[in-house]
Design an enzyme around this catalytic site. Sequence first.
Site, mmCIF file in Angstrom:
data_model
loop_
_atom_site.group_PDB
_atom_site.id
_atom_site.type_symbol
_atom_site.label_atom_id
_atom_site.label_comp_id
_atom_site.label_asym_id
_atom_site.label_seq_id
_atom_site.Cartn_x
_atom_site.Cartn_y
_atom_site.Cartn_z
ATOM 1 N N GLY A 81 -6.580 -1.910 13.957
ATOM 2 C CA GLY A 81 -6.247 -1.930 15.375
ATOM 3 C C GLY A 81 -5.899 -3.292 15.926
ATOM 4 O O GLY A 81 -5.905 -3.505 17.139
ATOM 5 N N CYS A 104 -28.383 -5.910 41.009
ATOM 6 C CA CYS A 104 -26.938 -5.666 40.846
ATOM 7 C C CYS A 104 -26.102 -6.634 41.668
ATOM 8 O O CYS A 104 -25.059 -7.120 41.217
ATOM 9 C CB CYS A 104 -26.605 -4.229 41.239
ATOM 10 S SG CYS A 104 -27.377 -2.979 40.178
ATOM 11 N N ARG A 151 0.855 -1.191 0.000
ATOM 12 C CA ARG A 151 0.000 0.000 0.000
ATOM 13 C C ARG A 151 0.887 1.237 0.000
ATOM 14 O O ARG A 151 1.630 1.494 0.947
ATOM 15 C CB ARG A 151 -0.908 -0.002 1.236
ATOM 16 C CG ARG A 151 -1.897 1.150 1.263
ATOM 17 C CD ARG A 151 -2.935 0.966 2.359
ATOM 18 N NE ARG A 151 -2.379 1.087 3.694
ATOM 19 C CZ ARG A 151 -3.073 0.863 4.809
ATOM 20 N NH1 ARG A 151 -4.332 0.463 4.728
ATOM 21 N NH2 ARG A 151 -2.508 1.004 5.986
ATOM 22 N N LYS A 200 0.490 5.341 -0.999
ATOM 23 C CA LYS A 200 -0.405 6.415 -1.430
ATOM 24 C C LYS A 200 0.345 7.609 -2.023
ATOM 25 O O LYS A 200 -0.252 8.414 -2.732
ATOM 26 C CB LYS A 200 -1.249 6.885 -0.234
ATOM 27 C CG LYS A 200 -2.181 5.819 0.335
ATOM 28 C CD LYS A 200 -3.281 5.451 -0.613
ATOM 29 C CE LYS A 200 -4.283 4.492 0.013
ATOM 30 N NZ LYS A 200 -5.351 4.103 -0.929
ATOM 31 N N SER A 233 0.821 -1.853 11.777
ATOM 32 C CA SER A 233 1.857 -1.257 12.630
ATOM 33 C C SER A 233 2.560 -2.249 13.539
ATOM 34 O O SER A 233 3.745 -2.079 13.850
ATOM 35 C CB SER A 233 1.258 -0.123 13.465
ATOM 36 O OG SER A 233 0.230 -0.604 14.296
ATOM 37 N N THR A 281 -3.987 4.416 11.501
ATOM 38 C CA THR A 281 -3.527 4.251 10.124
ATOM 39 C C THR A 281 -4.584 4.615 9.094
ATOM 40 O O THR A 281 -4.276 4.827 7.944
ATOM 41 C CB THR A 281 -3.051 2.806 9.874
ATOM 42 O OG1 THR A 281 -4.136 1.909 10.116
ATOM 43 C CG2 THR A 281 -1.888 2.469 10.769
#
Length: 517
Positions: A179, A451, A41, A43, A206, A139
């Site tokens: 991610g 709870c 990739r 760019k 990354s 990214t």
Amino acid sequence: MTSVDYSLYLVTDSTMIPESSTFLKQVEDAINNGATLIQLREKKLSTLEFIERANKVHELTKKKGIPLIINDRIDVALAIDAEGVHVGQDDMPASIARKLLGPNKILGVTCSNEKEAKVVVDEGIADYVGLGTVYKTNTKKDVKDPEGTGPIGIRRMLQVLSQYQKKNGKKIYSVAIGGINHSNASKVLYQCSLPDYSLDGLAVVSCIMANENAAKATSDLAELIKSKPEWLKNISTSSSEAKLENKIKTLIETKPLVHHITNNVVKNFSANVTLAIGASPIMSELAKEYEEFASAIPSLALLVNLGTPSNDLMDIFKHAIRVYNKYGKHIVFDPVACGASKERLESSRQLLNTGQISVIKGNVGEISSIWKLTSTYQKPSGDEKSLMQGVDSIAELSEEQIVQIGREVSIDFKVVVVITGVTNYVIEGLDSLQKVKGGHPLMGYITGTGCSLGSTIAAFVAAKADGTSKPTVNIFDAAVGAVELYNIAGFKAGEVSKTPGTFMTNFIDQLYSCTHI
């Protein structure tokens, strides 16, 4: 076309290279240590520079028999005879790309949601899809969901691919991207799967391209892709059908610790309930100590309670879920009032996307709201009825509907589901269902009784109190024990109480009596 291994798909980024290395060295180290597919990739390079770089990378991939995919630039792919091309939603349409590439090249397409996935399967010309972004990433800036689509969104897209395969007998392969790194790789593969359909690989950037030791980073990641997540290593799937007394015995002997991140209204009551059954409570919102808890305390579980959410608390919740997942500790999630507002349901979505939960506990309205996040849920036409009024369920469903919703939530999120009410339902998958009679009507007049059931479940799971002496835990059996104990104590307390105030004291006493005397 020969079979393609999509398991460890490296997408390059020349802007991330550490000073101690070079672009080609990072790529070569990845290729030699487990990367199964490379996407180039670029760019910002000119066409000539792109072709020159692509040729050099192609020399490396051909030595290992690894396909080289060119991002977007079909002209570059054709110029160097690369094995394929990947196009995004804003790039050349896949149909045109296929015409230019011919039938024998690999064609991949990016999909960010169900609608885009449906377009791909309707065309039926892509070999694989890149699904994401899974998590927030630096990214890619032009994503449709800045927080990431998460495993919930990935599973919905996998449903589209699964249905296509069943109908046409042809598989479109899939990789998740966005991610993904060493800390979450095995978790993503586990969470992003359906009973009959799974991801074929992970795409990363990354964690290899920016790593000082790309070779080790790649080999380590390849091992993680093959391994089970930590929390699966101490789970038993075989039921013991043990008596409640045996489960309580294990609970008392173990004296587990329950880490509560819960709402301020119920902290004191939840702590007292936890103590009464023989466990220890800790109420901590100090994120820096969670690593120490999860790494050092063996009999430990986390209770995440959405009762009083805030932006700061959401960050604490997410951090805690990640840390507890890292060390294989179990998590009980109580999505309090998640059907009362869109924001509460969105908060639940974010938390369920963050990591793996072991038990989801809620009333009918809460679990029905979580059901809306599953890959099988289809939004009805017309206005949807409200399921909650504040923290109270106002959902009117038959037992058959309640159980079916519980099963679909359990299957999609890979959790044990506890649905509370006049009858309590403990559900796991298609085969495990236990109905437990509710304790007493006075329980509905005490803040925190729902709870603190979460506290009790967390204690049983942390103690591996499933009635066996195994080092693993059957979460379903442990949850059943917790629900049974809680409601037996509630019934007994109700028999000797006329008002909510006295009930609360008697309930704590009965929990203690049922476990200690």
